[in-house]
Design an enzyme around this catalytic site. Structure first.
Site, PDB file in Angstrom:
ATOM      1  N   HIS A 177     -14.418   2.235  -3.161  1.00 43.11           N
ATOM      2  CA  HIS A 177     -13.365   1.590  -3.962  1.00 43.11           C
ATOM      3  C   HIS A 177     -13.242   0.151  -3.459  1.00 43.11           C
ATOM      4  CE1 HIS A 177      -9.272   2.006  -6.041  1.00 43.11           C
ATOM      5  NE2 HIS A 177      -9.181   0.839  -5.436  1.00 43.11           N
ATOM      6  N   HIS A 200     -12.538  -4.011  -3.733  1.00 45.09           N
ATOM      7  CA  HIS A 200     -11.716  -5.032  -4.375  1.00 45.09           C
ATOM      8  C   HIS A 200     -12.486  -6.351  -4.356  1.00 45.09           C
ATOM      9  CE1 HIS A 200      -7.427  -3.139  -4.109  1.00 45.09           C
ATOM     10  NE2 HIS A 200      -8.296  -2.348  -4.695  1.00 45.09           N
ATOM     11  N   ASP A 212      -4.156   2.413 -10.846  1.00 43.94           N
ATOM     12  CA  ASP A 212      -4.251   1.384  -9.813  1.00 43.94           C
ATOM     13  C   ASP A 212      -4.082  -0.024 -10.391  1.00 43.94           C
ATOM     14  OD1 ASP A 212      -4.755  -0.020  -7.520  1.00 43.94           O
ATOM     15  OD2 ASP A 212      -6.770   0.739  -7.197  1.00 43.94           O
ATOM     16  N   ASN A 270      -8.808  -5.134  -7.892  1.00 45.79           N
ATOM     17  CA  ASN A 270      -9.863  -4.151  -8.137  1.00 45.79           C
ATOM     18  C   ASN A 270     -11.154  -4.733  -8.698  1.00 45.79           C
ATOM     19  OD1 ASN A 270      -8.458  -1.599  -7.549  1.00 45.79           O
ATOM     20  ND2 ASN A 270      -7.089  -2.282  -9.173  1.00 45.79           N
ATOM     21  N   CYS A 329      -3.998  -8.419  -6.468  1.00 51.79           N
ATOM     22  CA  CYS A 329      -3.960  -7.995  -5.074  1.00 51.79           C
ATOM     23  C   CYS A 329      -2.502  -7.930  -4.642  1.00 51.79           C
ATOM     24  CB  CYS A 329      -4.724  -8.991  -4.213  1.00 51.79           C
ATOM     25  SG  CYS A 329      -4.561  -8.671  -2.469  1.00 51.79           S
TER      26      CYS A 329
HETATM   27 MG    MG Z   1      -7.467  -0.604  -5.836  1.00 54.48          MG
END
Ligand code: MG
Length: 308
Positions: A208, A210, A17, A250, A241
């Site tokens: 998850h 951000h 990711d 993240n 992002c």
């Molecule tokens: Mg992510």
């Protein structure tokens, strides 16, 4: 009585990711060295790559080579993202331990991201789940835009619940709820989890977050109050992002581990080793990563003028 867990599973998603949002194409051997460094930190789960079509994400086109090249530590689960049956077959032949599928709550984000409607996505994921189960592999699902969508804005809790129900009925083992645009706030997290968690087996929901707007750790605290014990994070906050150039993405693994350990919650992660792994990838990418821990390290060790 507080239900805050004593032990947290931190799932490192940086090599997938994080890197997929980086412009600089990192050489395969650097990815392998970085994953090997991550394997020595005490992390028990690392998502190492993605078996999507190489044209979709050129950064991760070396998925097979990365999977072949790393040293696998006992006690570490090496996972990869797969979009469909073809990706799953590649992941299986590369000896991946667990696979992750993905879709969005919002129709517009789902179409933009995977070029299918939500209804068209379910059978594709069902095939992956069925085959993975035959191979005795665990399947995790990522659900994007749970707290807000970059295209349609507000996302309704009913829509989140409906898709979560479908995914668990499909046979997934774990569901990771994604705050794709970093818009969630702690009250929203509290309200969603109060409705959602009683529907599913304990320990099957991960978060998850951000940190786009600086709310990720506050949201973690909110989820901890509900007993959530699994959080995704990317070392140093790697991976910007995708919707706002220059903004952070993240939640950073090092910031998450620092907060949890300070609160006496065990992560099993060695913070010094984590910083070494972060310093390695920073050097290779030629930049300081956005986590508070990395900025502090750079300011205090780099002889810079931030600390006097
Ligand atoms: Mg992510």
């Amino acid at each position: 009585m507080s239900v805050v867990p004593k032990k947290i599973n931190v799932k490192e998603v940086g090599p997938r990711d994080g890197l997929q949002n980086e412009k600089l194409l990192l050489p395969t051997e650097d990815k392998i060295s970085w994953i090997n460094a991550l394997s020595r930190t005490g992390l028990s789960y690392i998502e190492i790559t993605s078996f999507v079509h190489p044209d979709w994400i050129p950064q991760l086109k070396d998925a097979q080579e990365v999977a072949d090249g790393i040293n696998r530590h006992p006690g570490v689960t090496y996972a990869a993202l797969v979009p469909n049956q073809r990706g799953l077959e590649r992941a299986l032949s590369a000896g991946i331990d667990e696979v992750s599928v993905f879709m969005s709550v919002s129709e517009s984000h789902n179409r933009k991201n995977i070029n299918k409607s939500i209804e068209e996505t379910f059978p594709v994921l069902q095939d992956v789940v069925d085959t993975a189960k035959c191979e005795r592999k665990k399947v995790r699902a990522y659900l994007s835009t749970v707290f807000g969508c970059p295209y349609q804005g507000r996302v309704e809790i009913q829509d989140v619940m409906r898709i979560c129900d479908r995914l668990f009925t499909m046979g997934i083992d774990e569901l990771s709820l994604g705050d794709t645009i970093g818009i969630a706030n702690p009250k929203q997290v509290d309200e969603l989890l109060a409705k959602l968690l009683p529907r599913f087996r304990e320990g099957t929901i991960a978060l998850h977050f951000h940190n786009t707007r600086g709310m990720a750790l506050a949201n973690v605290w909110s989820a901890l109050q509900h007993g959530v014990a699994t959080f995704d994070a990317s070392l140093g906050g790697l991976g910007g992002c995708p919707y706002a150039k220059g903004a952070s993405g993240n939640l950073a693994t090092d910031d998450l581990v620092f907060m949890l350990e300070q609160m006496g919650i065990n992560t099993g992660v060695d913070e010094a080793r984590l910083q070494n792994a972060a310093a390695f990838i920073e050097k290779r990418l030629g930049k300081t990563l956005p986590s508070q821990q990395r900025r502090l390290q750079t300011a205090t060790q780099g002889g810079d003028s931030f600390v006097r």
